[in-house]
Write a protein that holds these residues in place. Structure first.
Motif, short mmCIF file in Angstrom:
data_model
loop_
_atom_site.label_atom_id
_atom_site.label_comp_id
_atom_site.label_asym_id
_atom_site.label_seq_id
_atom_site.Cartn_x
_atom_site.Cartn_y
_atom_site.Cartn_z
N ASN A 15 36.71 10.58 0.42
CA ASN A 15 37.29 10.15 1.69
C ASN A 15 37.51 11.36 2.61
OD1 ASN A 15 39.81 9.50 3.49
ND2 ASN A 15 39.00 7.52 2.85
N MET A 16 37.02 11.23 3.85
CA MET A 16 37.09 12.35 4.79
C MET A 16 38.52 12.83 5.05
SD MET A 16 34.16 13.44 5.85
CE MET A 16 32.43 12.98 5.96
N ILE A 17 39.46 11.90 5.08
CA ILE A 17 40.85 12.26 5.33
C ILE A 17 41.54 12.77 4.08
CG2 ILE A 17 43.14 11.32 5.90
CD1 ILE A 17 41.58 11.75 8.37
N PHE A 18 41.53 11.99 3.03
CA PHE A 18 42.37 12.29 1.88
C PHE A 18 41.73 13.22 0.86
CE2 PHE A 18 44.00 7.95 3.15
CZ PHE A 18 45.11 8.45 3.80
N ALA A 19 40.41 13.38 0.90
CA ALA A 19 39.76 14.33 0.00
C ALA A 19 39.52 15.67 0.68
CB ALA A 19 38.44 13.76 -0.52
N GLY A 182 59.00 11.15 13.13
CA GLY A 182 57.78 11.57 13.83
C GLY A 182 56.77 12.16 12.87
N LEU A 183 56.28 13.35 13.20
CA LEU A 183 55.22 13.95 12.40
C LEU A 183 55.68 14.39 11.01
CD1 LEU A 183 53.18 16.13 14.94
CD2 LEU A 183 52.49 14.02 13.79
N GLY A 184 56.98 14.67 10.87
CA GLY A 184 57.50 15.11 9.57
C GLY A 184 57.22 14.09 8.48
N ILE A 185 57.66 12.86 8.69
CA ILE A 185 57.44 11.81 7.70
C ILE A 185 55.97 11.44 7.61
CG2 ILE A 185 57.84 9.89 9.29
CD1 ILE A 185 59.01 10.13 5.62
N THR A 186 55.23 11.61 8.72
CA THR A 186 53.79 11.31 8.72
C THR A 186 53.05 12.26 7.79
OG1 THR A 186 53.93 10.51 11.00
CG2 THR A 186 51.74 11.03 10.15
N PHE A 187 53.40 13.54 7.84
CA PHE A 187 52.78 14.51 6.94
C PHE A 187 53.08 14.18 5.48
CE2 PHE A 187 52.61 17.61 10.59
CZ PHE A 187 51.24 17.77 10.57
N ILE A 188 54.30 13.78 5.21
CA ILE A 188 54.68 13.44 3.84
C ILE A 188 53.90 12.23 3.35
CG2 ILE A 188 56.57 12.60 2.39
CD1 ILE A 188 58.46 14.31 4.12
N VAL A 189 53.81 11.20 4.18
CA VAL A 189 53.06 9.99 3.80
C VAL A 189 51.59 10.31 3.60
CG1 VAL A 189 52.34 7.71 4.57
CG2 VAL A 189 54.70 8.42 4.91
N THR A 190 51.02 11.15 4.48
CA THR A 190 49.61 11.54 4.35
C THR A 190 49.37 12.25 3.02
OG1 THR A 190 49.40 11.79 6.75
CG2 THR A 190 47.73 12.86 5.38
N ALA A 191 50.28 13.15 2.66
CA ALA A 191 50.14 13.86 1.39
C ALA A 191 50.22 12.90 0.20
CB ALA A 191 51.23 14.93 1.27
N LEU A 192 51.16 11.95 0.27
CA LEU A 192 51.30 10.98 -0.83
C LEU A 192 50.07 10.08 -0.94
CD1 LEU A 192 55.06 9.97 -0.40
CD2 LEU A 192 54.07 11.42 -2.18
N MET A 193 49.52 9.67 0.23
CA MET A 193 48.31 8.85 0.20
C MET A 193 47.13 9.65 -0.34
SD MET A 193 48.70 6.80 3.84
CE MET A 193 47.26 5.74 3.62
N GLY A 194 47.08 10.94 0.00
CA GLY A 194 46.02 11.79 -0.53
C GLY A 194 46.10 11.91 -2.04
N ILE A 195 47.33 12.06 -2.56
CA ILE A 195 47.53 12.12 -4.01
C ILE A 195 47.12 10.80 -4.66
CG2 ILE A 195 49.27 12.29 -5.84
CD1 ILE A 195 50.80 14.22 -3.97
N ALA A 196 47.44 9.68 -4.00
CA ALA A 196 47.06 8.37 -4.54
C ALA A 196 45.54 8.22 -4.60
CB ALA A 196 47.66 7.26 -3.67
N PHE A 197 44.85 8.71 -3.56
CA PHE A 197 43.39 8.61 -3.55
C PHE A 197 42.76 9.50 -4.62
CE2 PHE A 197 43.51 5.97 0.04
CZ PHE A 197 42.23 5.56 0.34
#
Length: 205
Positions: A15-19, A182-197
């Protein structure tokens, strides 16, 4: 079966985003609304699907050393135009981005206004260029596989931004600590989704 595996791998594993965390600027800026995110995702998928086979043909029939044999003959064995691939890939992407921008402006002015500067910036989106460069690096044997990879990569990027938009819409009604809004929680969620992927990488395709 190999094509199907490539398709699902490009969506979930590569995945381009999470990988690779490519295309993060538009991913973070636009993923506030599901409708807008879906529109941008469709545009990115369209451009990846159209530009990868064209860039594949340019790479295999023009740029690679000896690729011009079909046109010039044996005299072209030493011709290597690979130094042009980067700029030509961008030119092809920019042409299709201009086409998409005109179509969106014509048929969906509201989406065009919502995307703002991020629609024309698809031309320099690292996820789009990354698709062509990964195609070049992996040396797909056929144009069909290159097209499947482009389609899968686009769908993967679209799923990522739509999923993030859906989460961010729900977070508006959540009690998020003030420093993380804002972006703080967005970065955290992105990292968690990346770990899930990353869990998909253990699946044998």
């Amino acid at each position: 079966m190999d094509s199907l595996a490539l398709f699902f791998r490009s969506i979930f594993i590569d995945n381009m985003i999470f990988a690779y965390y490519l295309g993060m600027c538009s991913f973070l800026a636009v993923s506030k609304n599901v409708k807008t995110s879906f529109g941008l995702g469709i545009a990115v998928t369209f451009i990846l699907t159209c530009t990868l086979p064209i860039n594949y043909l340019l790479e295999t029939k023009v740029f690679k050393q000896g690729a011009l044999d079909w046109l010039i003959g044996a005299d072209a064995a030493g011709v290597d135009l690979s130094f042009l691939s980067f700029i030509i890939f961008i030119a092809v992407i920019a042409a299709f981005t201009q086409l998409v921008e005109m179509l969106v402006e014509r048929f969906s002015p509201s989406l065009y206004a919502s995307l703002g500067i991020f629609l024309p910036l698809i031309a320099v989106n690292c996820a789009i260029l990354g698709g062509s460069l990964f195609m070049q690096q992996r040396e797909f044997p056929t144009i069909g596989e290159a097209t499947i990879y482009g389609l899968g990569s686009g769908i993967g990027w679209m799923l990522a931004i739509v999923g993030m938009a859906a989460i961010r819409e729900k977070l508006q009604y959540s009690d998020v600590p003030k420093p993380l809004r804002g972006l703080g929680i967005t970065f955290i969620v992105t990292a968690l989704m990346g770990i899930a992927f990353l869990s998909f990488s253990g699946v044998k395709m």
